[in-house]
Structures are given as C-alpha cells and as structure tokens.
Motif scaffolding. Sequence first.
Motif, mmCIF file in Angstrom:
data_model
loop_
_atom_site.group_PDB
_atom_site.id
_atom_site.type_symbol
_atom_site.label_atom_id
_atom_site.label_comp_id
_atom_site.label_asym_id
_atom_site.label_seq_id
_atom_site.Cartn_x
_atom_site.Cartn_y
_atom_site.Cartn_z
ATOM 1 N N ARG A 113 0.844 -1.185 0.000
ATOM 2 C CA ARG A 113 0.000 0.000 0.000
ATOM 3 C C ARG A 113 0.882 1.239 0.000
ATOM 4 N NH1 ARG A 113 -2.079 -1.261 6.186
ATOM 5 N NH2 ARG A 113 -0.003 -1.185 7.156
ATOM 6 N N ARG A 114 0.285 2.374 -0.369
ATOM 7 C CA ARG A 114 1.019 3.635 -0.509
ATOM 8 C C ARG A 114 0.443 4.707 0.408
ATOM 9 N NH1 ARG A 114 5.113 2.041 -4.246
ATOM 10 N NH2 ARG A 114 4.162 0.871 -5.945
ATOM 11 N N CYS A 115 1.329 5.493 1.012
ATOM 12 C CA CYS A 115 0.929 6.626 1.859
ATOM 13 C C CYS A 115 1.783 7.831 1.465
ATOM 14 C CB CYS A 115 1.148 6.313 3.337
ATOM 15 S SG CYS A 115 0.247 4.877 3.952
ATOM 16 N N ALA A 116 1.156 8.847 0.902
ATOM 17 C CA ALA A 116 1.914 10.003 0.408
ATOM 18 C C ALA A 116 1.364 11.294 0.992
ATOM 19 C CB ALA A 116 1.857 10.067 -1.117
ATOM 20 N N LYS A 117 2.286 12.227 1.284
ATOM 21 C CA LYS A 117 1.903 13.554 1.755
ATOM 22 C C LYS A 117 2.663 14.615 0.958
ATOM 23 C CE LYS A 117 2.920 13.392 6.164
ATOM 24 N NZ LYS A 117 2.959 13.663 7.607
ATOM 25 N N ALA A 118 2.002 15.750 0.742
ATOM 26 C CA ALA A 118 2.632 16.908 0.113
ATOM 27 C C ALA A 118 2.377 18.132 0.982
ATOM 28 C CB ALA A 118 2.085 17.145 -1.294
ATOM 29 N N LEU A 119 3.406 18.976 1.137
ATOM 30 C CA LEU A 119 3.279 20.236 1.873
ATOM 31 C C LEU A 119 3.210 21.373 0.861
ATOM 32 C CD1 LEU A 119 6.011 19.744 4.640
ATOM 33 C CD2 LEU A 119 3.646 18.907 4.592
ATOM 34 N N VAL A 120 2.143 22.143 0.931
ATOM 35 C CA VAL A 120 1.936 23.261 0.008
ATOM 36 C C VAL A 120 1.879 24.550 0.823
ATOM 37 C CG1 VAL A 120 0.409 24.280 -1.724
ATOM 38 C CG2 VAL A 120 0.695 21.785 -1.625
ATOM 39 N N GLN A 121 2.706 25.508 0.452
ATOM 40 C CA GLN A 121 2.759 26.782 1.165
ATOM 41 C C GLN A 121 1.925 27.820 0.412
ATOM 42 O OE1 GLN A 121 3.997 27.579 4.127
ATOM 43 N NE2 GLN A 121 3.287 29.697 3.897
ATOM 44 N N VAL A 122 0.993 28.441 1.128
ATOM 45 C CA VAL A 122 0.159 29.493 0.550
ATOM 46 C C VAL A 122 0.582 30.822 1.153
ATOM 47 C CG1 VAL A 122 -2.194 30.366 0.283
ATOM 48 C CG2 VAL A 122 -1.754 27.897 0.192
ATOM 49 N N GLY A 123 1.035 31.741 0.290
ATOM 50 C CA GLY A 123 1.574 33.004 0.754
ATOM 51 C C GLY A 123 2.981 32.827 1.296
ATOM 52 N N ASP B 164 2.182 -13.208 2.429
ATOM 53 C CA ASP B 164 2.949 -13.481 3.649
ATOM 54 C C ASP B 164 3.511 -12.194 4.252
ATOM 55 O OD1 ASP B 164 2.720 -16.376 3.412
ATOM 56 O OD2 ASP B 164 4.087 -16.183 1.713
ATOM 57 N N TRP B 165 3.629 -11.156 3.416
ATOM 58 C CA TRP B 165 4.267 -9.915 3.843
ATOM 59 C C TRP B 165 3.402 -8.716 3.486
ATOM 60 C CZ3 TRP B 165 8.353 -10.964 6.773
ATOM 61 C CH2 TRP B 165 9.009 -12.182 6.575
ATOM 62 N N GLN B 166 3.454 -7.714 4.346
ATOM 63 C CA GLN B 166 2.770 -6.443 4.117
ATOM 64 C C GLN B 166 3.814 -5.333 4.021
ATOM 65 O OE1 GLN B 166 -0.977 -4.950 4.574
ATOM 66 N NE2 GLN B 166 0.372 -3.750 3.241
ATOM 67 N N SER B 167 3.900 -4.695 2.857
ATOM 68 C CA SER B 167 4.799 -3.547 2.735
ATOM 69 C C SER B 167 3.972 -2.270 2.658
ATOM 70 C CB SER B 167 5.712 -3.664 1.512
ATOM 71 O OG SER B 167 4.988 -3.520 0.312
ATOM 72 N N THR B 168 4.547 -1.202 3.203
ATOM 73 C CA THR B 168 3.921 0.116 3.177
ATOM 74 C C THR B 168 4.960 1.108 2.703
ATOM 75 O OG1 THR B 168 2.589 -0.531 5.100
ATOM 76 C CG2 THR B 168 2.613 1.797 4.507
ATOM 77 N N TRP B 169 4.601 1.878 1.696
ATOM 78 C CA TRP B 169 5.504 2.854 1.078
ATOM 79 C C TRP B 169 5.020 4.255 1.444
ATOM 80 C CZ3 TRP B 169 9.501 1.133 -2.279
ATOM 81 C CH2 TRP B 169 9.509 -0.257 -2.477
ATOM 82 N N ALA B 170 5.903 5.064 2.009
ATOM 83 C CA ALA B 170 5.536 6.411 2.429
ATOM 84 C C ALA B 170 6.411 7.435 1.722
ATOM 85 C CB ALA B 170 5.682 6.564 3.937
ATOM 86 N N SER B 171 5.836 8.594 1.438
ATOM 87 C CA SER B 171 6.609 9.668 0.804
ATOM 88 C C SER B 171 6.152 11.017 1.326
ATOM 89 C CB SER B 171 6.478 9.621 -0.720
ATOM 90 O OG SER B 171 5.152 9.933 -1.125
ATOM 91 N N LEU B 172 7.026 12.008 1.153
ATOM 92 C CA LEU B 172 6.759 13.391 1.546
ATOM 93 C C LEU B 172 7.384 14.299 0.505
ATOM 94 C CD1 LEU B 172 5.774 15.441 3.767
ATOM 95 C CD2 LEU B 172 8.106 15.310 4.692
ATOM 96 N N THR B 173 6.595 15.208 -0.056
ATOM 97 C CA THR B 173 7.104 16.167 -1.036
ATOM 98 C C THR B 173 6.859 17.588 -0.547
ATOM 99 O OG1 THR B 173 5.014 15.841 -2.243
ATOM 100 C CG2 THR B 173 6.974 14.769 -3.136
ATOM 101 N N PHE B 174 7.794 18.473 -0.893
ATOM 102 C CA PHE B 174 7.690 19.884 -0.525
ATOM 103 C C PHE B 174 8.750 20.654 -1.289
ATOM 104 C CE2 PHE B 174 10.396 17.664 2.486
ATOM 105 C CZ PHE B 174 11.552 18.410 2.493
ATOM 106 N N ALA B 175 8.628 21.962 -1.289
ATOM 107 C CA ALA B 175 9.663 22.823 -1.850
ATOM 108 C C ALA B 175 10.577 23.281 -0.725
ATOM 109 C CB ALA B 175 9.053 24.019 -2.567
#
Length: 290
Positions: free
Chosen positions: A148-158, A266-277
């Motif tokens: 499964r996949r877990c992704a986050k992005a940080l977006v700056q406003v102003g 037999d196995w559970q993998s989890t993929w995580a990511s984080l993107t930002f400027a």
Amino acid sequence: MKIVISAAVLVMVGLTAVGREFWLEAASFQLQAGQTISIRPLIGDNFTGGPWTKKAEKVMRLVRYGPTPADSTNLTPVRGFAPADTFRTAFTFAYPGTHVVLLRSTNSFVELPATEFAAYLREAGLDYTLQLRQERDQQATPGRETYRRCAKALVQVGEAAATPAATDSACRKVYGLPLELVPEQNPYRLATDKALTVRVLRAGQPVRGAAVQIWQRQPGGLPTTHFTVRSNQNGRVLLRLSGPGPYLLATVSMTEAPAKLRDRADWQSTWASLTFAGPPSAAHRPAAKH
C-alpha cells in the motif's frame, strides 16, 4: 547469458509493480491564497514519473488539511457513488499558511519468484525481511506480498514569513497513516542550508534504521540529486535544504501480513513519501494568482 537476462527482466517487472516510488506532485508547491490546483499522484523513478492510477477504488483516503483545524477538504471517493475509473485531485487553497495533502491507497497484491523477491528486498533496503527469510529457511519460497502507498505533500500558501507560526501546525501533525514521514520544522520557514529533521513513524511509533531516500530537483536542468540515510534510534533523519527543490523523501517498511490477508500474502509492505519545496529564493516566489 539468456538466463541472466531473463532474471534481470523479472527483477525489473517486480520492481515496476511494487518498488517504484509514489508521491504527490503539485505544479507549484508555493501558491497565493485562493488558487485551485490539481495535486497529482505519480509513480516512477528518480523523482520522474507518470500517472499512478485512474481507479477510484484504489484510493482509501484523499484529504487536504489547512492551517486551521476547521479548514479541510475531503476528496476521498465514496464507494458506490464515484465513477469507478476516476477521482478528483483538484484542491482550493483558500487561506495563507502551510497545507497538507495526503493520499492513502488500498492494498494491492504481487507474487515474485524467490530470487527476484530477494533482489527486490535488497534494492528497497529491507534487510530485516531478508534476515527473517534466511532464519526461517524461506530463501527458495516465492515472495507473496500485499503493498500500500501513503503520500503527503506540503503546500505553502503566501509567504511563510508573513504568516503566524500557528499556521505551521498542519505540516507537523501526525495523521495516523500506517507509515508516515513527519517534519519537525516547517521547511518553508528554514533558510538555505539549515537542517530539517523528519521522523519516520510506523503505526505512530518511531522506526529505527529505516532507509530514507531523498531526491532534490535542481534548477536550470541540472541532474536531480539523490542520497539515502538511515533513521536513528528515535526514528529521525536529518537533511539540509540546499536550495528551492522541490524535494521527495521516501521510505518503505515491511512486516508480516495480517492474518486476514494470509491466504494471499505473507508480507505487508507500506511505502511512504513526503514532497515539498525548499527555502524560497527570488526566482521561486509564490505563483501569481490567475
């Protein structure tokens, strides 16, 4: 030679199915209040990718969290009501501050021959799983995996410097993902070459020794930089933001599959990511509002 080539092809098939990086990408990670943009889920290598999927059934959670608790947008497809082959990814960023967009996928399944599964584990830095298979004399057993996949992005406003520190709370919050990369500082407030610490959390607990890959896109068409670090005993990694980026951080964890999935994996993998400027420069100010 034919045998070697065939094995290499199988490895690439396995890595294409599972081990490619997954992240959320914005046309710009720095916006003006009121802009609406699409946050695209991408999959690929070396911070270059294409569309992940169009299937709404693959999306378990897709939400934007704003700089105040009341400011959020939930685009998670509603089962039985959303078209099966599409889902929306356009969010409106109404208020100044740091916003978080996150996506969690449903599980997918894959089975690889033993040799290819071992190569995939080495490539992904999953040494503990390799060790367990050796201890259990499973080296010749095919690798049956749910992922499964877990992704986050940080977006700056102003401009971050023009917003109160309280508007940073969303980017440092833990969102209860199975595997999560959590920054301890707001990268949009850091000066160039200052340190950013990021925690690796599995089920909310620090992960020691996790391999975290870090990519940074360079301006002017220069090659994307890449390196890997391991989290310390407290689950933390440290990096210095040497330019505006954007940046992609990614890690993977593998555990034994839960009992309810043992008939297929037999196995559970989890993929995580984080993107930002990174730290803004004169050439990387928030885009003008259209």
